[in-house]
Design a protein around this motif. Structure first.
Motif, PDB file in Angstrom:
ATOM      1  N   ALA A 162      -0.121  -9.086 -13.461  1.00 35.70           N
ATOM      2  CA  ALA A 162      -1.110  -8.746 -14.482  1.00 35.70           C
ATOM      3  C   ALA A 162      -1.374  -7.243 -14.511  1.00 35.70           C
ATOM      4  O   ALA A 162      -1.503  -6.642 -15.578  1.00 35.70           O
ATOM      5  CB  ALA A 162      -2.419  -9.492 -14.236  1.00 35.70           C
ATOM      6  N   ASN A 163      -1.485  -6.629 -13.343  1.00 40.92           N
ATOM      7  CA  ASN A 163      -1.729  -5.181 -13.248  1.00 40.92           C
ATOM      8  C   ASN A 163      -1.223  -4.691 -11.895  1.00 40.92           C
ATOM      9  O   ASN A 163      -1.931  -4.775 -10.891  1.00 40.92           O
ATOM     10  CB  ASN A 163      -3.220  -4.872 -13.403  1.00 40.92           C
ATOM     11  CG  ASN A 163      -3.488  -3.376 -13.547  1.00 40.92           C
ATOM     12  OD1 ASN A 163      -2.764  -2.542 -12.996  1.00 40.92           O
ATOM     13  ND2 ASN A 163      -4.530  -3.034 -14.294  1.00 40.92           N
ATOM     14  N   PRO A 164       0.010  -4.170 -11.849  1.00 42.18           N
ATOM     15  CA  PRO A 164       0.612  -3.797 -10.559  1.00 42.18           C
ATOM     16  C   PRO A 164      -0.227  -2.813  -9.735  1.00 42.18           C
ATOM     17  O   PRO A 164      -0.351  -2.981  -8.513  1.00 42.18           O
ATOM     18  CB  PRO A 164       1.946  -3.165 -10.975  1.00 42.18           C
ATOM     19  CG  PRO A 164       2.272  -3.799 -12.286  1.00 42.18           C
ATOM     20  CD  PRO A 164       0.948  -3.986 -12.975  1.00 42.18           C
ATOM     21  N   VAL A 165      -0.805  -1.824 -10.368  1.00 46.18           N
ATOM     22  CA  VAL A 165      -1.560  -0.809  -9.624  1.00 46.18           C
ATOM     23  C   VAL A 165      -2.892  -1.360  -9.133  1.00 46.18           C
ATOM     24  O   VAL A 165      -3.266  -1.218  -7.966  1.00 46.18           O
ATOM     25  CB  VAL A 165      -1.775   0.455 -10.488  1.00 46.18           C
ATOM     26  CG1 VAL A 165      -2.665   1.457  -9.763  1.00 46.18           C
ATOM     27  CG2 VAL A 165      -0.433   1.086 -10.842  1.00 46.18           C
ATOM     28  N   ALA A 166      -3.617  -2.029 -10.019  1.00 43.28           N
ATOM     29  CA  ALA A 166      -4.948  -2.542  -9.667  1.00 43.28           C
ATOM     30  C   ALA A 166      -4.892  -3.719  -8.703  1.00 43.28           C
ATOM     31  O   ALA A 166      -5.904  -4.058  -8.077  1.00 43.28           O
ATOM     32  CB  ALA A 166      -5.693  -2.960 -10.937  1.00 43.28           C
ATOM     33  N   SER A 167      -3.718  -4.334  -8.525  1.00 45.46           N
ATOM     34  CA  SER A 167      -3.620  -5.498  -7.633  1.00 45.46           C
ATOM     35  C   SER A 167      -3.815  -5.112  -6.163  1.00 45.46           C
ATOM     36  O   SER A 167      -4.128  -5.962  -5.328  1.00 45.46           O
ATOM     37  CB  SER A 167      -2.268  -6.186  -7.806  1.00 45.46           C
ATOM     38  OG  SER A 167      -1.207  -5.370  -7.339  1.00 45.46           O
ATOM     39  N   ILE A 215       0.821  -1.213   0.000  1.00 37.91           N
ATOM     40  CA  ILE A 215       0.000   0.000   0.000  1.00 37.91           C
ATOM     41  C   ILE A 215       0.858   1.267   0.000  1.00 37.91           C
ATOM     42  O   ILE A 215       0.633   2.186  -0.796  1.00 37.91           O
ATOM     43  CB  ILE A 215      -0.946   0.009   1.225  1.00 37.91           C
ATOM     44  CG1 ILE A 215      -1.957  -1.124   1.131  1.00 37.91           C
ATOM     45  CG2 ILE A 215      -1.670   1.355   1.338  1.00 37.91           C
ATOM     46  CD1 ILE A 215      -2.787  -1.308   2.399  1.00 37.91           C
ATOM     47  N   TYR A 216       1.856   1.314   0.874  1.00 35.67           N
ATOM     48  CA  TYR A 216       2.559   2.573   1.126  1.00 35.67           C
ATOM     49  C   TYR A 216       3.927   2.677   0.453  1.00 35.67           C
ATOM     50  O   TYR A 216       4.514   3.760   0.438  1.00 35.67           O
ATOM     51  CB  TYR A 216       2.717   2.776   2.638  1.00 35.67           C
ATOM     52  CG  TYR A 216       1.387   2.963   3.335  1.00 35.67           C
ATOM     53  CD1 TYR A 216       0.668   4.151   3.214  1.00 35.67           C
ATOM     54  CD2 TYR A 216       0.824   1.939   4.104  1.00 35.67           C
ATOM     55  CE1 TYR A 216      -0.549   4.325   3.829  1.00 35.67           C
ATOM     56  CE2 TYR A 216      -0.402   2.098   4.733  1.00 35.67           C
ATOM     57  CZ  TYR A 216      -1.087   3.296   4.588  1.00 35.67           C
ATOM     58  OH  TYR A 216      -2.304   3.469   5.209  1.00 35.67           O
ATOM     59  N   TYR A 217       4.442   1.574  -0.073  1.00 36.81           N
ATOM     60  CA  TYR A 217       5.777   1.626  -0.680  1.00 36.81           C
ATOM     61  C   TYR A 217       5.787   1.010  -2.074  1.00 36.81           C
ATOM     62  O   TYR A 217       6.755   0.379  -2.488  1.00 36.81           O
ATOM     63  CB  TYR A 217       6.794   0.935   0.247  1.00 36.81           C
ATOM     64  CG  TYR A 217       7.015   1.721   1.519  1.00 36.81           C
ATOM     65  CD1 TYR A 217       7.942   2.753   1.585  1.00 36.81           C
ATOM     66  CD2 TYR A 217       6.237   1.459   2.647  1.00 36.81           C
ATOM     67  CE1 TYR A 217       8.116   3.487   2.746  1.00 36.81           C
ATOM     68  CE2 TYR A 217       6.394   2.195   3.815  1.00 36.81           C
ATOM     69  CZ  TYR A 217       7.339   3.212   3.862  1.00 36.81           C
ATOM     70  OH  TYR A 217       7.506   3.955   5.000  1.00 36.81           O
ATOM     71  N   HIS A 218       4.698   1.206  -2.804  1.00 39.55           N
ATOM     72  CA  HIS A 218       4.629   0.758  -4.192  1.00 39.55           C
ATOM     73  C   HIS A 218       5.564   1.602  -5.061  1.00 39.55           C
ATOM     74  O   HIS A 218       5.624   2.831  -4.922  1.00 39.55           O
ATOM     75  CB  HIS A 218       3.197   0.887  -4.709  1.00 39.55           C
ATOM     76  CG  HIS A 218       3.068   0.664  -6.192  1.00 39.55           C
ATOM     77  ND1 HIS A 218       3.117  -0.599  -6.750  1.00 39.55           N
ATOM     78  CD2 HIS A 218       2.905   1.551  -7.215  1.00 39.55           C
ATOM     79  CE1 HIS A 218       2.992  -0.487  -8.064  1.00 39.55           C
ATOM     80  NE2 HIS A 218       2.856   0.800  -8.369  1.00 39.55           N
ATOM     81  N   VAL A 219       6.281   0.946  -5.944  1.00 38.71           N
ATOM     82  CA  VAL A 219       7.179   1.633  -6.881  1.00 38.71           C
ATOM     83  C   VAL A 219       6.712   1.308  -8.296  1.00 38.71           C
ATOM     84  O   VAL A 219       6.680   0.141  -8.697  1.00 38.71           O
ATOM     85  CB  VAL A 219       8.652   1.178  -6.693  1.00 38.71           C
ATOM     86  CG1 VAL A 219       9.545   1.872  -7.719  1.00 38.71           C
ATOM     87  CG2 VAL A 219       9.124   1.464  -5.269  1.00 38.71           C
ATOM     88  N   ASP A 220       6.331   2.322  -9.044  1.00 41.09           N
ATOM     89  CA  ASP A 220       5.870   2.113 -10.418  1.00 41.09           C
ATOM     90  C   ASP A 220       6.954   1.456 -11.256  1.00 41.09           C
ATOM     91  O   ASP A 220       8.118   1.876 -11.239  1.00 41.09           O
ATOM     92  CB  ASP A 220       5.479   3.460 -11.053  1.00 41.09           C
ATOM     93  CG  ASP A 220       4.197   4.021 -10.452  1.00 41.09           C
ATOM     94  OD1 ASP A 220       3.347   3.222 -10.043  1.00 41.09           O
ATOM     95  OD2 ASP A 220       4.077   5.261 -10.381  1.00 41.09           O
ATOM     96  N   GLY A 221       6.567   0.416 -11.986  1.00 37.40           N
ATOM     97  CA  GLY A 221       7.504  -0.268 -12.880  1.00 37.40           C
ATOM     98  C   GLY A 221       8.356  -1.320 -12.215  1.00 37.40           C
ATOM     99  O   GLY A 221       9.136  -1.997 -12.895  1.00 37.40           O
ATOM    100  N   ALA A 222       8.215  -1.501 -10.900  1.00 36.54           N
ATOM    101  CA  ALA A 222       9.027  -2.498 -10.194  1.00 36.54           C
ATOM    102  C   ALA A 222       8.542  -3.906 -10.535  1.00 36.54           C
ATOM    103  O   ALA A 222       7.354  -4.143 -10.737  1.00 36.54           O
ATOM    104  CB  ALA A 222       8.956  -2.271  -8.695  1.00 36.54           C
ATOM    105  N   PRO A 239       6.123  -6.482  -5.908  1.00 32.74           N
ATOM    106  CA  PRO A 239       5.315  -5.526  -5.139  1.00 32.74           C
ATOM    107  C   PRO A 239       6.172  -4.767  -4.126  1.00 32.74           C
ATOM    108  O   PRO A 239       7.257  -5.222  -3.734  1.00 32.74           O
ATOM    109  CB  PRO A 239       4.292  -6.421  -4.422  1.00 32.74           C
ATOM    110  CG  PRO A 239       4.280  -7.698  -5.184  1.00 32.74           C
ATOM    111  CD  PRO A 239       5.650  -7.864  -5.747  1.00 32.74           C
ATOM    112  N   GLY A 240       5.675  -3.635  -3.676  1.00 35.33           N
ATOM    113  CA  GLY A 240       6.397  -2.837  -2.697  1.00 35.33           C
ATOM    114  C   GLY A 240       6.536  -3.566  -1.366  1.00 35.33           C
ATOM    115  O   GLY A 240       5.672  -4.354  -0.976  1.00 35.33           O
ATOM    116  N   THR A 241       7.644  -3.336  -0.694  1.00 34.59           N
ATOM    117  CA  THR A 241       7.884  -3.899   0.637  1.00 34.59           C
ATOM    118  C   THR A 241       8.330  -2.787   1.576  1.00 34.59           C
ATOM    119  O   THR A 241       8.829  -1.738   1.130  1.00 34.59           O
ATOM    120  CB  THR A 241       8.968  -4.996   0.609  1.00 34.59           C
ATOM    121  OG1 THR A 241      10.192  -4.433   0.088  1.00 34.59           O
ATOM    122  CG2 THR A 241       8.553  -6.162  -0.259  1.00 34.59           C
ATOM    123  N   LEU A 242       8.138  -3.008   2.857  1.00 34.01           N
ATOM    124  CA  LEU A 242       8.600  -2.025   3.833  1.00 34.01           C
ATOM    125  C   LEU A 242      10.122  -1.932   3.779  1.00 34.01           C
ATOM    126  O   LEU A 242      10.805  -2.966   3.772  1.00 34.01           O
ATOM    127  CB  LEU A 242       8.168  -2.421   5.236  1.00 34.01           C
ATOM    128  CG  LEU A 242       6.660  -2.461   5.529  1.00 34.01           C
ATOM    129  CD1 LEU A 242       6.428  -2.930   6.966  1.00 34.01           C
ATOM    130  CD2 LEU A 242       6.019  -1.110   5.304  1.00 34.01           C
TER     131      LEU A 242
END
Length: 534
Positions: free
Chosen positions: A201-206, A52-59, A62-65
């Motif tokens: 499949a869709n990083p943002v929508a996941s 939720i808080y550490y998403h990086v576009d294009g990574a 998924p984002g991790t703490l």
């Protein structure tokens, strides 16, 4: 004997088990239910917080703490718990158990709710607020350790005292189990209500916006059991042993116990105490001679236990991911990942954690504390090495069930072993005026071990291959070597258990020497250290 026991205390030692004993177990135990739920539920949602808080576009993943944030979120409650154990343990001996007992529960209730309401305009703000409230949540939880153990030990009779104290602590198992079940229910409900594609499949929508409610609801649920028992805690009278031995009011002690235990106790005047039983404090040579090795034994054993126990529980999700039991994060959406982590933790709790606690309850007054602790540390060592040495064998898909069984057995023998006894023994072997303080010191040593486990394992378990580590982490020694280290830690627990005396079947005053000459007490301590009780 230089002194004889007060009548009210003798009556408590031989009192039949009554309904009030079970009421006390529930009232004190619900505090530990809340403690376990609040401390361990954070491990269910840390991966979600990263998404939720550490998403990086294009990574690719998924984002991790980040490492420092993950360490803070996982470990700050332990820092608060350590401080709370020392402070409330001391306060419980100064003001009385009853007067402090409500404070800890109210602090837990407020901070459980506040943790779920953590706010901020940025990720850093939300995490800072969450850490602030979890520190004070831990502070309240810390107070529950010495107070609940001391209250239960001072209410119980000497025949079933071990089982009663262990039953209070065993509520931890139900707290851990309930945390997993609540996370399963909440994640399932949200996953069905808000369908989301996998990350690849869709990083943002996941990660749907509503996922932010999931972790908040899970954390806030910890306030429910605390709220349910607050009134009953306030109704509990002060323990007879504190009233008679510390407050010096034997008449009031007899009156209080007559009401709650429904027995007629003769009111009596306090007797003169001999100098040797009342003239020493915690930081004196007399305390060091009588109880110094005992306090060292209870503290070091709890420290060693919690290094392995908390690192294993808090980072179950990482261990399960490393053996492939939980699929790669990118193959699922954020809420479904919470579901899989919760399912794994719930299975471990059902298979090993909860049964182990209740085996201790059933057998502690038959086998004794010493034997159970020694056995538990021994088998924890064996199973940790059995997981670590052939580690690559367990990573194969066909062997995952075997890994689950072995891993569950380490938790079974932790709970049917030192996780129960390290809580029970410090509530029995120290004098009434120092009992809560010494239990707080022992418990704080345990939480120091939990901090070492939480922070150390986070870095140590990272892959030795820099390309395989989590984002922001340096290479570690890997899960295999980390498990070998934990096995070694458990082995040292076997050795330090030799410093812990047996308390089975004895009155609290007999164990602590409050009715004896200093020389007699010192001789008994010397003979109990390092020997297996008969």
């Amino acid at each position: 004997m230089a002194g004889s026991q007060l009548g009210v205390l003798s009556a408590l030692d031989v009192a039949k088990t009554q309904w009030y004993h079970f009421t006390a177990i529930i009232i004190a135990g619900m505090g530990f239910f809340t403690d376990a739920y609040d401390l361990f539920s954070i491990s269910l949602v840390t991966k979600l917080l990263g998404r939720i808080y550490y998403h990086v576009d294009g990574a690719e993943k998924p984002g991790t703490l980040p490492p420092n944030v993950a360490a803070a979120v996982n470990g700050v409650a332990f820092c608060g718990t350590l401080a709370g154990q020392l402070f409330f343990g001391w306060l419980g001996d100064k003001l009385g158990r009853k007067h402090v007992y409500g404070m800890t529960l109210m602090l837990m209730l407020i901070c459980s709710i506040a943790s779920g309401l953590s706010f901020g305009h940025s990720a850093k703000g939300v995490m800072a607020t969450l850490c602030f409230f979890r520190f004070w949540l831990g502070f309240g939880i810390g107070g529950d350790y010495p107070l609940s153990a001391t209250i239960m030990s001072e209410y119980a009779n000497k025949r079933t005292r071990g089982a009663f104290i262990a039953a209070v602590f065993a509520m931890q198992g139900f707290g851990i189990l309930t945390g997993g079940i609540v996370a399963l229910v909440v994640s399932t409900a949200f996953d069905h209500a808000y369908h989301a594609p996998s990350y690849e499949a869709n990083p943002v929508a996941s990660t749907v916006p509503e996922a932010d409610y999931v972790w908040r609801i899970i954390l806030m649920f910890g306030s429910v059991p605390a709220a349910m028992t607050y009134y009953w805690r306030m109704k509990m009278p002060e323990t007879a042993r504190y009233t008679a031995l510390v407050a010096k009011n034997a008449k009031q002690a007899a009156s209080d116990m007559s009401k709650v235990l429904q027995v007629d106790l003769l009111a009596e005047e306090n007797r003169e105490e001999n100098e040797s039983s009342k003239s020493f404090g915690l930081f004196t040579k007399k305390f060091a001679r009588r109880h110094g090795l005992h306090l060292l034994g209870t503290s070091v054993c709890w420290f060693l236990l919690d290094i392995g126990y908390y690192s294993s529980i808090l980072f179950q999700k990482d261990i399960f991911s490393s053996i492939g039991w939980i699929p790669p994060a990118k193959t699922m959406n954020a809420i479904y990942e919470v579901y899989l982590i919760a399912r794994a933790q719930t299975l471990i709790a059902l298979c090993g954690t909860v049964p182990g606690y209740w085996f201790s309850v059933a057998l502690i007054d038959y086998m004794g504390r010493f034997a159970i602790q020694l056995m538990g540390f021994f088998f924890m060592t064996v199973f940790m090495f059995a997981l670590a040495i052939p580690y690559h064998h367990w990573t194969k898909k066909s062997n995952r069930i075997g890994f689950l069984v072995m891993y569950s057995l380490t938790f079974f023998f932790a709970n049917f072993g030192p996780n129960a006894t390290t809580f029970v023994v410090p509530a029995e072997i120290f004098p009434a005026r120092l009992r809560s303080t010494c239990h707080g010191i022992s418990a704080a040593a345990g939480k120091a071990g939990a901090i070492v486990g939480a922070f150390g394992f986070l870095y140590a378990a990272q892959s030795t291959d820099p390309t395989q580590t989590d984002a922001g982490y340096p290479p570690g020694i890997g899960v295999k070597k980390s498990l070998i280290v934990l096995g070694g830690v458990n082995f040292f627990g076997v050795l330090f258990t030799l410093l812990v005396p047996e308390a089975k079947g004895k009155s609290l005053e007999e164990i602590s020497g409050e009715n004896e000459d200093e020389d007699v007490v010192h001789d008994q301590q010397a003979s109990s250290v390092g020997t297996m009780p008969r």
